[in-house]
Design an enzyme around this catalytic site. Structure first.
Site, PDB file in Angstrom:
ATOM      1  N   LYS A   1      19.225  26.607  41.713  1.00  9.59           N
ATOM      2  CA  LYS A   1      20.153  26.847  40.617  1.00  9.59           C
ATOM      3  C   LYS A   1      19.377  27.413  39.432  1.00  9.59           C
ATOM      4  CE  LYS A   1      23.943  24.117  38.622  1.00  9.59           C
ATOM      5  NZ  LYS A   1      24.933  23.095  38.988  1.00  9.59           N
TER       6      LYS A   1
ATOM      7  N   ASP B   1      28.399  28.658  35.580  1.00 11.18           N
ATOM      8  CA  ASP B   1      28.612  28.128  36.924  1.00 11.18           C
ATOM      9  C   ASP B   1      29.871  27.263  36.948  1.00 11.18           C
ATOM     10  OD1 ASP B   1      28.196  27.296  39.534  1.00 11.18           O
ATOM     11  OD2 ASP B   1      26.857  25.675  38.934  1.00 11.18           O
TER      12      ASP B   1
ATOM     13  N   ASP C   1      24.134  30.151  46.300  1.00  7.15           N
ATOM     14  CA  ASP C   1      25.452  29.885  45.709  1.00  7.15           C
ATOM     15  C   ASP C   1      25.693  30.984  44.691  1.00  7.15           C
ATOM     16  OD1 ASP C   1      27.370  28.953  43.734  1.00  7.15           O
ATOM     17  OD2 ASP C   1      27.276  26.999  44.707  1.00  7.15           O
TER      18      ASP C   1
ATOM     19  N   GLU D   1      19.456  24.557  48.245  1.00  8.50           N
ATOM     20  CA  GLU D   1      20.242  25.302  47.250  1.00  8.50           C
ATOM     21  C   GLU D   1      19.634  25.184  45.866  1.00  8.50           C
ATOM     22  OE1 GLU D   1      24.272  23.859  47.039  1.00  8.50           O
ATOM     23  OE2 GLU D   1      24.904  25.433  45.651  1.00  8.50           O
TER      24      GLU D   1
ATOM     25  N   HIS E   1      25.229  30.461  40.938  1.00  5.10           N
ATOM     26  CA  HIS E   1      23.994  29.905  40.391  1.00  5.10           C
ATOM     27  C   HIS E   1      22.994  30.924  39.879  1.00  5.10           C
ATOM     28  CE1 HIS E   1      24.417  25.803  42.632  1.00  5.10           C
ATOM     29  NE2 HIS E   1      25.484  26.144  41.941  1.00  5.10           N
TER      30      HIS E   1
ATOM     31  N   HIS F   1      27.096  29.656  49.554  1.00  2.00           N
ATOM     32  CA  HIS F   1      28.172  28.939  48.879  1.00  2.00           C
ATOM     33  C   HIS F   1      28.899  29.992  48.071  1.00  2.00           C
ATOM     34  CE1 HIS F   1      27.007  24.397  48.780  1.00  2.00           C
ATOM     35  NE2 HIS F   1      27.245  24.855  50.000  1.00  2.00           N
TER      36      HIS F   1
ATOM     37  N   ASP G   1      32.542  27.121  47.976  1.00  2.00           N
ATOM     38  CA  ASP G   1      32.202  26.003  47.093  1.00  2.00           C
ATOM     39  C   ASP G   1      32.833  26.232  45.732  1.00  2.00           C
ATOM     40  OD1 ASP G   1      31.087  23.893  45.705  1.00  2.00           O
ATOM     41  OD2 ASP G   1      29.057  24.720  45.642  1.00  2.00           O
TER      42      ASP G   1
ATOM     43  N   ASP H   1      32.573  27.301  38.926  1.00  2.00           N
ATOM     44  CA  ASP H   1      33.216  26.967  40.196  1.00  2.00           C
ATOM     45  C   ASP H   1      34.716  27.237  40.212  1.00  2.00           C
ATOM     46  OD1 ASP H   1      31.075  25.898  42.033  1.00  2.00           O
ATOM     47  OD2 ASP H   1      30.710  24.635  40.288  1.00  2.00           O
TER      48      ASP H   1
ATOM     49  N   TRP I   1      21.303  20.033  47.666  1.00  2.00           N
ATOM     50  CA  TRP I   1      21.271  20.474  46.274  1.00  2.00           C
ATOM     51  C   TRP I   1      20.978  19.246  45.427  1.00  2.00           C
ATOM     52  CZ3 TRP I   1      24.658  18.917  42.231  1.00  2.00           C
ATOM     53  CH2 TRP I   1      24.263  19.437  40.989  1.00  2.00           C
TER      54      TRP I   1
HETATM   55  C1  RNT Z   1      26.259  22.393  42.520  1.00  2.00           C
HETATM   56  C2  RNT Z   1      26.161  23.004  43.866  1.00  2.00           C
HETATM   57  C3  RNT Z   1      26.634  22.119  45.007  1.00  2.00           C
HETATM   58  C4  RNT Z   1      27.913  21.394  44.696  1.00  2.00           C
HETATM   59  C5  RNT Z   1      28.480  20.608  45.858  1.00  2.00           C
HETATM   60  C6  RNT Z   1      29.527  19.634  45.453  1.00  2.00           C
HETATM   61  O1  RNT Z   1      25.951  23.254  41.498  1.00  2.00           O
HETATM   62  O2  RNT Z   1      26.837  24.220  43.897  1.00  2.00           O
HETATM   63  O3  RNT Z   1      26.726  22.872  46.158  1.00  2.00           O
HETATM   64  O4  RNT Z   1      28.901  22.263  44.249  1.00  2.00           O
HETATM   65  O5  RNT Z   1      27.463  20.005  46.551  1.00  2.00           O
HETATM   66 ZN    ZN Z   2      26.998  25.181  45.817  1.00  3.77          ZN
END
Ligand code: RNT
Ligand code: ZN
Length: 422
Positions: free
Chosen positions: A231, A297, A262, A229, A265, A289, A329, A299, A188
């Site tokens: 976004k 986003d 993810d 990955e 994202h 993820h 993640d 997390d 990423w």
């Molecule tokens: C970031 C991505 C990535 C990170 C990690 C720490 O937007 O989701 O995967 O969260 O690599």
């Molecule tokens: Zn991620």
């Protein structure tokens, strides 16, 4: 403490209820034994790592909160991971690392760390009985110039990050070799523009060429495979993301690599589970993820919500798990970090177990016969079947705490270990 006999009794009742619908709970429990979950190491230390732990996390990543007890050393992080893993059922687990978690004997730059700096982790993984996944780190470093790494117009900047990428592949290959299971190496990169670019093509061309250069060396696929990955946007790069979803889906397809989805994202109204079949009919495989975006986003720790349920259901019903690696993640520093791991991992496993507890073959037949009435009636009724009793039995058989009993263990660990960290 939950009483073991009650768990067993409740399971027997649940088994009978599910059998009425033709669902074999033993088969579901067996499927869960084969389910591999990759647990990200970075929840334990708020993505600091060991190389430059004091550099502020930037490049679109934000961890909020300052709950006491953050892991600061390799031994603290592996100690915390061990505690978390002991509270997560299932026999197949992996831990996902990043370049910044290298354990070096002398000071090294990010583009210098190699397999020798991950021996600590390999030794630990062997003891712990887990596999290792990898992530090259392309953020939180002064060589991120104007929010660009591999797509930078400056050759010197690109070359630095190309070295980071090449090293990450060597490290992942080493994990695969040593641990006898494929290490998935996730890429990423945070590149993009805050405001409207004139040229959207050139940075993507540079990114594509840099990734190709990183991939020049060949490694046996049983040791490692790369995954990419994308976004939608990141804070600070609201106008343009170089590594968009289409960019990476196409990159993965044409290079025979994996695509990472993810769940944080995408646009909030997008159903990520709907993308699996669209990609897998053509592509080699997916990496997930599993995250939880709250308005953006963010997390947040994964919970058993609709998005997660849909992700698990789709992979199980469409039999796509054999081409999909599931990882989590998220990073939340407002709560106990071990609890965060346990909650997120257990929620993910619950979603998969629930997905297995359905008469999938019959429902597919109903659908093919245009019997949408049975399809709707049965899937709705299933929602209130005694899934929790089967989950408890899964925990019991795996010798991990049943129900909320795990929290008492986390509290004890907090008292004995975490609270002593200044
Ligand atoms: C970031 C991505 C990535 C990170 C990690 C720490 O937007 O989701 O995967 O969260 O690599
Ligand atoms: Zn991620």
């Amino acid at each position: 403490m939950v009483k073991e006999q009650e768990v067993k009794d409740a399971y027997e009742l649940a088994k009978a209820r599910y059998a009425e619908l033709g669902v074999d709970t033993e088969a579901a429990l067996k499927a869960m034994e084969d389910f591999t979950l990759s647990v990200h190491c970075w929840q334990g230390d708020d993505v600091h790592g060991f190389l430059n732990p004091d550099v502020d996390l930037g490049d679109g990543l934000t961890v909020s909160g300052n709950y006491p007890g953050r892991a600061r050393t390799p031994d603290e992080l592996t100690g915390d991971l061990h505690e978390a893993l002991s509270l997560i059922p299932g026999s197949k687990k992996k831990v996902a690392l990043h370049s910044i978690y290298a354990v070096t004997d002398k000071k090294k730059e990010l583009d210098e760390v190699g397999p020798e700096d991950f021996k600590y982790w390999v030794d630990w993984a062997k003891k712990e009985g887990v596999g290792l996944d990898m992530n090259g780190t392309f953020f939180s470093h002064p060589m991120v110039k104007n929010s660009m790494t591999l797509s930078s117009p400056e050759k010197e900047v690109r070359d630095f990050w190309i070295r980071v990428g090449k090293q990450s592949r060597k490290i992942a290959n080493y994990f695969g070799q040593e641990l006898g299971q494929q290490s998935v190496n996730n890429f990423w990169i945070p590149d993009g523009f805050k405001d409207n670019p004139i040229d959207k093509l050139a940075p993507r061309k540079r990114l594509m060429e840099a990734l190709d250069e990183i991939n020049e060396e060949q490694f046996p696929e049983e040791n490692t495979i790369e995954t990419y990955e994308g976004k939608l946007f990141g804070t600070g790069i609201e106008a343009y993301t170089t590594g968009s979803h289409e960019f990476y889906a196409n990159y993965a397809l044409t290079r025979n690599k994996l695509w990472t989805i993810d769940s944080g994202h995408f646009h909030p109204t997008e159903d990520v589970s709907d993308k699996f079949s669209s990609f897998l009919l053509f592509g080699k495989g997916l990496q997930l993820h599993v995250s939880r975006p709250v308005r953006w986003d963010s997390d947040h720790v994964v919970i058993l919500d609709d998005t997660l349920v849909r992700i698990a259901r789709t992979l199980v019903r469409e039999d796509l798990l054999k081409k999909t690696n599931v990882g989590i993640d998220f990073f939340d520093a407002t709560i106990n970090r071990i609890a965060a791991w346990v909650i997120g991992a257990r929620a993910t496993q619950k979603a998969f177990l629930q997905a297995y507890l359905a008469p999938i073959a019959e429902l597919k037949k109903d659908e093919e016969n245009y019997d949408f009435t049975t399809r709707l009636a049965e899937t709705e009724e299933l929602k209130s079947y005694p899934f929790g009793a089967v989950w408890d039995e899964f925990c019991r058989r795996n010798n991990v705490p049943v129900g909320l009993d795990w929290l008492a263990e986390v509290r004890q660990y907090e008292k004995d270990v975490l609270s002593k960290r200044a």
